[in-house]
Write a protein that holds these residues in place. Sequence first.
Motif, PDB file in Angstrom:
ATOM      1  N   GLU A   1       0.830  -1.211   0.000  1.00 23.41           N
ATOM      2  CA  GLU A   1       0.000   0.000   0.000  1.00 23.41           C
ATOM      3  C   GLU A   1       0.860   1.254   0.000  1.00 23.41           C
ATOM      4  O   GLU A   1       0.588   2.212  -0.708  1.00 23.41           O
ATOM      5  CB  GLU A   1      -0.927  -0.014   1.226  1.00 23.41           C
ATOM      6  CG  GLU A   1      -1.641   1.295   1.534  1.00 23.41           C
ATOM      7  CD  GLU A   1      -2.821   1.597   0.616  1.00 23.41           C
ATOM      8  OE1 GLU A   1      -3.145   0.768  -0.258  1.00 23.41           O
ATOM      9  OE2 GLU A   1      -3.425   2.679   0.770  1.00 23.41           O
TER      10      GLU A   1
ATOM     11  N   THR B   1      -7.423  -8.805   1.622  1.00 23.89           N
ATOM     12  CA  THR B   1      -7.178  -7.409   1.967  1.00 23.89           C
ATOM     13  C   THR B   1      -6.629  -6.733   0.732  1.00 23.89           C
ATOM     14  O   THR B   1      -5.741  -7.277   0.061  1.00 23.89           O
ATOM     15  CB  THR B   1      -6.172  -7.303   3.128  1.00 23.89           C
ATOM     16  OG1 THR B   1      -6.617  -8.102   4.220  1.00 23.89           O
ATOM     17  CG2 THR B   1      -6.039  -5.856   3.598  1.00 23.89           C
ATOM     18  N   ILE B   2      -7.162  -5.534   0.447  1.00 17.02           N
ATOM     19  CA  ILE B   2      -6.959  -4.938  -0.868  1.00 17.02           C
ATOM     20  C   ILE B   2      -6.358  -3.545  -0.703  1.00 17.02           C
ATOM     21  O   ILE B   2      -6.867  -2.730   0.084  1.00 17.02           O
ATOM     22  CB  ILE B   2      -8.318  -4.813  -1.588  1.00 17.02           C
ATOM     23  CG1 ILE B   2      -9.079  -6.136  -1.463  1.00 17.02           C
ATOM     24  CG2 ILE B   2      -8.122  -4.444  -3.040  1.00 17.02           C
ATOM     25  CD1 ILE B   2     -10.548  -6.028  -1.747  1.00 17.02           C
ATOM     26  N   THR B   3      -5.313  -3.233  -1.485  1.00 13.75           N
ATOM     27  CA  THR B   3      -4.757  -1.884  -1.409  1.00 13.75           C
ATOM     28  C   THR B   3      -5.713  -0.897  -2.063  1.00 13.75           C
ATOM     29  O   THR B   3      -6.566  -1.261  -2.879  1.00 13.75           O
ATOM     30  CB  THR B   3      -3.378  -1.800  -2.082  1.00 13.75           C
ATOM     31  OG1 THR B   3      -3.490  -2.222  -3.451  1.00 13.75           O
ATOM     32  CG2 THR B   3      -2.370  -2.679  -1.365  1.00 13.75           C
ATOM     33  N   THR B   4      -5.523   0.382  -1.699  1.00 16.46           N
ATOM     34  CA  THR B   4      -6.480   1.410  -2.073  1.00 16.46           C
ATOM     35  C   THR B   4      -6.687   1.541  -3.578  1.00 16.46           C
ATOM     36  O   THR B   4      -7.794   1.757  -4.049  1.00 16.46           O
ATOM     37  CB  THR B   4      -6.008   2.771  -1.518  1.00 16.46           C
ATOM     38  OG1 THR B   4      -5.618   2.598  -0.163  1.00 16.46           O
ATOM     39  CG2 THR B   4      -7.100   3.799  -1.596  1.00 16.46           C
TER      40      THR B   4
END
Lengths: 158, 248
Positions: free
Chosen positions: B219, B236-239
């Motif tokens: 991130e 879980t995912i980066t912006t």
Amino acid sequence: MRRFFFSSFVIVTFILYVLHQKTEGVEEGIAIAPRTTPGPLPTIPDIGNPPATLSLSLTTPKVSSGYHDGTYTGDVADAFYGNIQVQTTIAVGKIADVKFLQYPNDRRTSIFINTQAMPILKTEAIQSQNANVDIVTGATQTSEAFIQSLKSALDKTK
Amino acid sequence: MKQTRLLMGMPITVEIVDNSARVGDFDMVYDYFSYVDNVFSPYKPESEISRIRDGKLSPSLSGQDIDLILRLAQETKNLTGGYFDIYRNGRLDPSGIVKGWTINNAANLLKKNGFSDFYVDAGGDIQVSGKNSHGQNWRVGIRHPQKKNQIVKVLSLTNEGVATSGTYERGNHIYNPKIQCPLISDVISLTVIGPNVYEADRFATAAFAMGKKGIGFIEKSPGLEGYMIDKDGIATITTGFSRYTVPS
């Protein structure tokens, strides 16, 4: 008047920081142009990366005006002391940041990675999807799965 | 035109959309992979890397590419606080950086030869360029970590590299070099999209070794986006990752 003290405090803190670094035997020199006129507090720059988390132990500077005790001790001082510490750290961090860009090293980055607060990121439950794709990315497979995937890949090239 | 050949211990698929592609163009790419395999394979005792690892060859006497990889590995180690390390238990194995570097170089060979619509996929690490045969961005699926014939996400890519680090059924093949008896169990898969597959691969390797903090590292790294899947099937995912995803 308070802005003057803040500015003086920041200046003195910078000087203390430089002296602190010199006594630590740090090789990188830090060029600082201290403010000489009262002005607004430095704005907090965005450090982004690479990291330069520094903790400074700041001592209350002795300003020879007689006003400093009232202003910098007690609740107000605590709050502002905390803020300034953060700001100063970051402001100095920006300078050190520039230096860090030029001289990155393993140990500092490691400390940074381990002390960074995790950003808050979106999560979701994974869901199998019916989709046509051209290519698939995934981790390296076991030998059985590998043979299967190789076979299917070869089949597609016919 | 598309080919798959088995090299470097994995299936390597090359598809070139351009009508002018000939078998010789594919040979050029696979010859390059063969060359890299002969230099860098830790499974070939006579490869340069094996001989260096076994103390039979001094790194200072090795070829340009070994020299380059060792320097790139050191730079990556610095950038990742030591979480990327080609010495595991003291044993030299630069596979975590060689793979992405090789695919990226192979893609550049195709570009130099005038091709603009293609991909190179080596074992699930991929460099894409241009458009697929339908004139659209390449559709890249992220494989389900446990159900190997299913996908969990579809990406739309046109000039990026994508790499996935993870575990496979028999255990973990990426270790945290910082701990003695290391098993990464929190994270089972980390997919990284980068400006090219060399960047995606080296940082996917490093970030995977950081466990759950790895996605935070991605991130904060400009130019990289990531999708981390943990052992409970939560991603879980980066912006910025969603700019690449396609609702399927």
